[in-house]
Design a protein around this motif. Structure first.
Motif, short mmCIF file in Angstrom:
data_model
loop_
_atom_site.label_atom_id
_atom_site.label_comp_id
_atom_site.label_asym_id
_atom_site.label_seq_id
_atom_site.Cartn_x
_atom_site.Cartn_y
_atom_site.Cartn_z
N SER A 127 -13.12 -15.17 -3.19
CA SER A 127 -12.92 -16.61 -3.35
C SER A 127 -11.65 -17.06 -2.69
CB SER A 127 -12.87 -16.95 -4.85
OG SER A 127 -11.72 -16.38 -5.42
N ALA A 128 -11.52 -18.41 -2.51
CA ALA A 128 -10.33 -18.97 -1.86
C ALA A 128 -9.09 -18.69 -2.68
CB ALA A 128 -10.52 -20.49 -1.66
N GLU A 129 -9.23 -18.77 -4.01
CA GLU A 129 -8.07 -18.53 -4.86
C GLU A 129 -7.58 -17.10 -4.74
OE1 GLU A 129 -6.84 -18.70 -9.60
OE2 GLU A 129 -8.67 -19.65 -8.89
N THR A 130 -8.55 -16.16 -4.69
CA THR A 130 -8.17 -14.75 -4.56
C THR A 130 -7.50 -14.49 -3.22
OG1 THR A 130 -10.06 -14.16 -5.92
CG2 THR A 130 -9.04 -12.40 -4.64
N GLN A 131 -8.03 -15.11 -2.15
CA GLN A 131 -7.43 -14.94 -0.84
C GLN A 131 -6.01 -15.49 -0.82
OE1 GLN A 131 -10.17 -16.88 1.79
NE2 GLN A 131 -11.43 -15.04 2.06
N GLU A 132 -5.79 -16.62 -1.52
CA GLU A 132 -4.46 -17.21 -1.54
C GLU A 132 -3.47 -16.29 -2.25
OE1 GLU A 132 -2.20 -21.23 -3.19
OE2 GLU A 132 -4.38 -21.09 -3.22
N VAL A 133 -3.93 -15.69 -3.37
CA VAL A 133 -3.08 -14.77 -4.10
C VAL A 133 -2.73 -13.57 -3.25
CG1 VAL A 133 -2.98 -13.23 -6.08
CG2 VAL A 133 -3.89 -15.53 -6.36
N SER A 134 -3.73 -13.01 -2.52
CA SER A 134 -3.51 -11.84 -1.69
C SER A 134 -2.54 -12.13 -0.57
CB SER A 134 -4.84 -11.34 -1.13
OG SER A 134 -5.70 -10.96 -2.17
N CYS A 135 -2.60 -13.35 0.01
CA CYS A 135 -1.70 -13.70 1.10
C CYS A 135 -0.26 -13.81 0.59
CB CYS A 135 -2.13 -15.02 1.74
SG CYS A 135 -3.70 -14.88 2.65
N VAL A 136 -0.10 -14.37 -0.60
CA VAL A 136 1.24 -14.53 -1.15
C VAL A 136 1.78 -13.19 -1.62
CG1 VAL A 136 2.58 -15.61 -2.99
CG2 VAL A 136 0.80 -16.91 -1.81
N ASN A 137 0.97 -12.41 -2.28
CA ASN A 137 1.39 -11.13 -2.83
C ASN A 137 0.45 -10.02 -2.35
OD1 ASN A 137 2.32 -8.98 -4.28
ND2 ASN A 137 1.98 -9.88 -6.30
N PRO A 138 0.84 -9.24 -1.34
CA PRO A 138 -0.06 -8.20 -0.81
C PRO A 138 -0.36 -7.12 -1.84
CG PRO A 138 2.14 -7.98 0.10
CD PRO A 138 2.12 -9.29 -0.63
N PHE A 139 0.48 -7.00 -2.86
CA PHE A 139 0.26 -5.96 -3.87
C PHE A 139 -0.88 -6.31 -4.82
CE2 PHE A 139 4.69 -5.48 -2.53
CZ PHE A 139 4.67 -4.16 -2.12
N ARG A 140 -1.48 -7.48 -4.63
CA ARG A 140 -2.69 -7.84 -5.36
C ARG A 140 -3.94 -7.66 -4.50
NH1 ARG A 140 -2.04 -8.61 -10.93
NH2 ARG A 140 0.10 -9.31 -11.27
N SER A 141 -3.77 -7.02 -3.35
CA SER A 141 -4.87 -6.86 -2.40
C SER A 141 -5.32 -5.40 -2.35
CB SER A 141 -4.44 -7.31 -1.00
OG SER A 141 -5.38 -6.91 -0.02
N VAL A 142 -6.62 -5.18 -2.50
CA VAL A 142 -7.16 -3.83 -2.39
C VAL A 142 -6.98 -3.30 -0.97
CG1 VAL A 142 -9.26 -2.42 -2.58
CG2 VAL A 142 -8.84 -4.25 -4.22
N LYS A 143 -7.10 -4.17 0.00
CA LYS A 143 -6.96 -3.74 1.40
C LYS A 143 -5.57 -3.17 1.65
CE LYS A 143 -10.35 -6.90 3.47
NZ LYS A 143 -10.89 -7.46 2.21
N PHE A 144 -4.55 -3.80 1.12
CA PHE A 144 -3.19 -3.30 1.31
C PHE A 144 -3.01 -1.97 0.57
CE2 PHE A 144 1.48 -3.35 0.30
CZ PHE A 144 1.90 -3.17 1.61
N PHE A 145 -3.65 -1.84 -0.58
CA PHE A 145 -3.60 -0.56 -1.30
C PHE A 145 -4.24 0.55 -0.46
CE2 PHE A 145 -5.21 2.70 -4.14
CZ PHE A 145 -4.15 2.91 -5.00
N VAL A 146 -5.33 0.23 0.22
CA VAL A 146 -5.99 1.22 1.09
C VAL A 146 -5.04 1.66 2.20
CG1 VAL A 146 -7.86 1.57 2.75
CG2 VAL A 146 -8.31 0.41 0.58
N VAL A 147 -4.32 0.71 2.78
CA VAL A 147 -3.36 1.05 3.85
C VAL A 147 -2.28 2.00 3.30
CG1 VAL A 147 -1.59 0.13 5.38
CG2 VAL A 147 -3.76 -1.07 5.13
N CYS A 148 -1.72 1.66 2.15
CA CYS A 148 -0.66 2.49 1.55
C CYS A 148 -1.19 3.86 1.16
CB CYS A 148 -0.08 1.78 0.33
SG CYS A 148 0.76 0.22 0.70
N GLN A 149 -2.39 3.89 0.59
CA GLN A 149 -2.99 5.16 0.16
C GLN A 149 -3.29 6.05 1.37
OE1 GLN A 149 -3.38 6.16 -2.92
NE2 GLN A 149 -4.63 7.98 -2.67
N SER A 150 -3.78 5.47 2.44
CA SER A 150 -4.07 6.25 3.65
C SER A 150 -2.81 6.87 4.22
CB SER A 150 -4.75 5.36 4.70
OG SER A 150 -5.97 4.83 4.22
N PHE A 151 -1.73 6.07 4.27
CA PHE A 151 -0.47 6.58 4.80
C PHE A 151 0.08 7.70 3.93
CE2 PHE A 151 4.25 6.14 5.10
CZ PHE A 151 4.38 6.64 6.39
N LEU A 152 -0.02 7.56 2.62
CA LEU A 152 0.50 8.57 1.71
C LEU A 152 -0.29 9.87 1.84
CD1 LEU A 152 2.25 9.62 -0.55
CD2 LEU A 152 0.76 8.46 -2.19
#
Length: 645
Positions: free
Chosen positions: A2-27
């Motif tokens: 949803s638009a609200e979820t996208q807005e939250v993810s843009c403001v706070n990347p730590f609420r995004s599963v995609k950013f978690f995937v990036v961090c997990q892959s690097f680790l």
């Protein structure tokens, strides 16, 4: 989303599963690089600290000890803990472990080697008639005597902590993604993580090949005083640099996980709905049996019952036995293939690591990928999946057998495998070098004009060395009384004698790649055989049982077993403080037969187990035909097994 979820993810990347995937892959990339560095530095660590191959095999596999002790409880704690923070704590422990592994470099003395040119007269190893050699007991100080024990303790401690730190990283990361990613994206995210994970060891071997070209004590010895080159058999590379590098990376990779929430908005779901457990979509009877829903006492009491119940299942038991054998093969090759190629083809450690990282490991990755693609593309039944495994392992054995005949003979070394006799640390004194009083521990191989190798210029009776000032290295030795050319004393050049069989290296590497590729094809099909051979409520337990048994029966003992076999082929041991240390020379033929033989044994055992599974499925079809519509689900990648360290 949803638009609200996208807005939250843009403001706070730590609420995004995609950013978690990036961090997990690097680790996970960093974690597997750390394990890969240890395997890539085995031969170098042996030479630096005087370890036998059995000891280095124990060090390389010791991370499985800490991992094995705790891996079973991962399925219990599941959603009970703040998974991102536990992952972050595990990453910090991995960072600390990597630093501890590098500590011997900073707390022990500099690496000492025999040299022909030195500021100290008693450090030269040319023949000086009348000079008394310093007894080994006088050279052995208390600090030098304890050096190997201190290094071994730190390496084992670091490896144990590395295994403990790795326990929560992948299981908690995968389950966290599965809980909060959409059903359509979850397989993609898990695939990205496993792609990064499989790249870790390959990158580690390639980087280690670069770092081993740097002298081990580059931090302590001025570059101008380093007389060795990476082609010298006495050379020891900077094995510790890789662990400092990954220690730093792991510490950096840990930081983001302390900012991820315990729960987040699920992708493509109502933004007001926070998903606490993905099990809500499961049948009620299955939810009751999930490990994380049990009390700890219930979990401990229930685990043995589930273990024995599944071990009574012939499909589960025989597939596990097959995986134990193939895992033991991979574990042995992963630790000692580089050392084997160094000894067999007279390769340098950097070059052997480059071959493994750039050629062998990518072939294995492609095999895992192909197995998964075939399963997904053709929707194989269980019997068809077993047939795929049987054919793949059968071909693997066929491509492995020619390796028995591809190798170099043992180089001719005076006093070891030739009629030429010289003093070699075992009291053997020849008339040609008895006046030299050579050191019992000297090792500075030279190649004589007679094409025989001598373990030092002193043992060859060489009275003179010729030093190239412009190149700052010894060019050759002359007046060598043990080297006879036309009845007079001959000369020698620094380094080992070439065995002139480099023509076998390319076909050897090619066959190893093909065999490794074929062995890895069974990775995904065999895992799915495990999942489909147990009850639905036992799947989580079955995965835990699989990891536990593979570690206990394969990943932990296999490197030690391979190291013991390699040690049994040694024909000259280094001596440090009157104790046996690293091996100087191997019987190449015996080494090849032992090392390749144990791999073929594991492959044949795996093949026979898979044939037995195929027979059981065939017999079951005749007794009670299975539905032809029973195919594997398209989302099998959601439950991919933990990558081996």
């Amino acid at each position: 989303m949803s638009a609200e979820t996208q807005e939250v993810s843009c403001v706070n990347p730590f609420r995004s599963v995609k950013f978690f995937v990036v961090c997990q892959s690097f680790l996970q990339l960093t974690q597997l690089m750390t394990s890969g560095y240890m395997k890539g530095s085995v031969s170098t660590i042996e030479k630096r600290f005087g370890f036998s191959s059995q000891t280095s095999g124990l060090v390389a596999s010791f991370n499985e000890v800490g991992n094995t002790l705790l891996i079973v409880f991962v399925s219990y704690f599941g959603s009970r803990v703040h998974r991102p923070r536990v992952i972050g704590c595990g990453a910090i422990l991995v960072s600390i472990a990597a630093f501890i592994i590098s500590l011997p470099q900073f707390i022990l003395d500099i690496y000492e080697f025999d040299r022909s040119v030195s500021g100290k007269s008693n450090s030269t190893d040319i023949c000086v008639p009348g000079q008394l050699s310093l007894p080994e007991t006088e050279q052995c100080t208390p600090q030098k005597a304890s050096e190997s024990q201190v290094a071994l303790f730190l390496l084992l401690l670091g490896q144990a902590l590395l295994g403990i730190g790795a326990v929560p990283i992948q299981p908690f990361g995968i389950s966290y993604i599965d809980d909060f990613a959409s059903k359509s994206n979850s397989p993609l995210y898990v695939g990205i993580i496993f792609a990064a994970t499989t790249l870790g060891p390959a990158i580690a071997f390639v980087l280690m090949s670069v770092m081993l070209r740097i002298y081990v004590d580059v931090d302590k010895v001025p570059t101008a005083e380093i007389q060795l080159t990476s082609n010298d058999p006495r050379w020891v590379g900077a094995w510790w640099l890789g662990f400092i590098f990954t220690s730093t990376l792991a510490a950096v990779a840990a930081i983001p996980f302390f900012f991820f929430p315990r729960m987040m908005l699920k992708e493509e779901e109502d933004p007001q709905k926070v998903v606490e457990e993905s099990s809500k979509s499961l049948p009620v009877e299955e939810q009751k049996r999930r490990p994380e829903d049990l009390q700890l006492s219930e979990f401990i009491r229930m685990f043995p019952a589930v273990l024995f119940r599944n071990l009574k299942n012939p499909f589960f038991l025989i597939v596990i036995l097959a995986l134990i054998n193939v895992s033991a093969m991979i574990a042995g090759l992963g630790v000692f293939l580089g050392k084997f190629m160094e000894a067999q083809f007279s390769l340098t450690a950097p070059y052997a690591n480059m071959l493994i990282g750039a050629v062998n490991l990518p072939a294995g990755m492609l095999g895992v990928l192909l197995g998964g693609v075939i399963m997904k593309k053709f929707h194989l039944s269980l019997k068809q999946s077993t047939l795929l495994c049987v054919v793949s392992m059968g071909l693997c054995v066929l491509f492995e057998i020619p390796l028995f005949f591809l190798g170099c003979p043992t180089q001719a070394v005076a006093g070891l495998n030739t009629s030429q006799s010289s003093r070699l640390g075992e009291g053997q004194i020849s008339d040609c070098n008895h006046m030299c009083n050579c050191s019992d521990t000297a090792f500075n191989p030279i190649c004589g004009e007679d094409k025989i190798e001598y373990i030092s210029p002193c043992y060859a009776g060489c009275l003179t060395l010729h030093y190239d000032v412009s190149r700052m290295k010894v060019s050759n030795y002359s007046s060598c009384s043990c080297i006879k050319v036309n009845g007079s004393a001959g000369s020698a050049v620094p380094g080992t004698c070439s065995t002139s069989c480099s023509k076998f290296l390319t076909p050897f590497v090619a066959l190893v790649c093909i065999a490794g590729f074929l062995a890895c094809v069974i990775h995904t099909p065999s895992f799915m055989l495990i999942l489909r051979s147990v009850k639905a409520e036992d799947k989580s337990f079955a995965i835990g049982i699989q990891f536990l048994l593979l570690r206990i029966a394969a990943w932990l003992p296999a490197p030690v077993l391979n190291g013991s076999l390699i040690d049994s082929t040694c024909i000259l041991w280094q001596s440090k403080c009157r104790k046996r240390a690293a091996c100087r020379y191997y019987n190449n033929t015996a080494l090849r037969h032992s090392f390749i033989g144990i791999q073929v044994w594991f492959q044949v055992c795996c093949f026979l187990c898979l044939v037995a599974v195929y027979y059981l499925y065939h017999r079951e079809e005749q007794v009670q035909p299975r539905s032809t519509e029973e195919n594997l689900p398209d989302t099998v990648l959601e439950q991919m097994p933990e990558a081996s360290s």
